[in-house]
Write a protein that holds these residues in place. Sequence first.
Motif, mmCIF file in Angstrom:
data_model
loop_
_atom_site.group_PDB
_atom_site.id
_atom_site.type_symbol
_atom_site.label_atom_id
_atom_site.label_comp_id
_atom_site.label_asym_id
_atom_site.label_seq_id
_atom_site.Cartn_x
_atom_site.Cartn_y
_atom_site.Cartn_z
ATOM 1 N N ARG A 31 0.858 -1.191 0.000
ATOM 2 C CA ARG A 31 0.000 0.000 0.000
ATOM 3 C C ARG A 31 0.889 1.234 0.000
ATOM 4 O O ARG A 31 1.691 1.441 0.908
ATOM 5 C CB ARG A 31 -0.900 0.015 1.229
ATOM 6 N N LEU A 32 0.730 2.026 -1.051
ATOM 7 C CA LEU A 32 1.580 3.202 -1.204
ATOM 8 C C LEU A 32 0.732 4.452 -1.370
ATOM 9 O O LEU A 32 -0.266 4.449 -2.101
ATOM 10 C CB LEU A 32 2.473 3.048 -2.447
ATOM 11 N N VAL A 33 1.135 5.514 -0.693
ATOM 12 C CA VAL A 33 0.528 6.832 -0.909
ATOM 13 C C VAL A 33 1.594 7.706 -1.558
ATOM 14 O O VAL A 33 2.685 7.890 -0.992
ATOM 15 C CB VAL A 33 0.051 7.463 0.412
ATOM 16 N N LEU A 34 1.294 8.193 -2.763
ATOM 17 C CA LEU A 34 2.243 9.032 -3.503
ATOM 18 C C LEU A 34 1.733 10.467 -3.492
ATOM 19 O O LEU A 34 0.644 10.750 -4.011
ATOM 20 C CB LEU A 34 2.378 8.526 -4.949
ATOM 21 N N VAL A 35 2.512 11.350 -2.898
ATOM 22 C CA VAL A 35 2.071 12.741 -2.747
ATOM 23 C C VAL A 35 2.866 13.665 -3.652
ATOM 24 O O VAL A 35 4.094 13.629 -3.672
ATOM 25 C CB VAL A 35 2.242 13.197 -1.275
#
Length: 159
Positions: A31-35
């Motif tokens: 699970r990755l959050v790319l900001v």
Amino acid sequence: MRPDCTHLITGGLGAVGLEAARHLARLGARRLVLVGRSGLPPRSSWPTVTDHSPRSAIDVVTELERLGVTVRALSLHITDARAARVLTDPEALGMPPIRGIVHAAGTFQGQLVPLPQPRSMSVLSGSRCSANRVRSTALASDGSTSQTELCSASLVADR
Ligand SMILES: NC(=O)c1ccc[n+]([C@@H]2O[C@H](COP(=O)([O-])OP(=O)(O)OC[C@H]3O[C@@H](n4cnc5c(N)ncnc54)[C@H](OP(=O)(O)O)[C@@H]3O)[C@@H](O)[C@H]2O)c1
């Protein structure tokens, strides 16, 4: 990488951030959050996007999703504390708690470190989260902009 938690990559839609995303996925992150500040265009337009930067990000996000990674691309300015609160709220994020962070958000402006313009230093310090950290690392630099940025990244990571 723990597959049951979320990893955040600031600047995750840029060149370094996308490579970091691939690397974390290879190591087992799921699970990755790319900001980034701009975020991604609506998914319905992805097939027709041709601009280099969003195209690269879309291609990597698609590749990661095919591997079973859940990717959330967020548009927010990482120095905006109010907007960044979503990152500490798993419910708002729709993901498990963030347990790992890669800080790759940054801007590049080629110029000598001993003669920074106040405005460019403020852009740099904003993206590096703390003006004091950038100033102190600039003093340790041998004059190369990239080395200063790498130092500041290391300094943030070390704390
Ligand atoms: N690429 C290299 O070989 C290399 C080598 C050494 C050091 N670095 C340094 O590493 C950093 C990243 O490089 P890069 O090549 O990946 O640059 P990049 O492709 O321009 O990506 C930078 C990313 O950071 C995002 N960003 C910048 N400021 C932000 C902020 N305040 N809040 C949220 N997102 C922000 C940008 O979003 P938007 O595009 O939406 O603004 C973009 O997605 C830079 O500081 C660069 O100088 C890069």
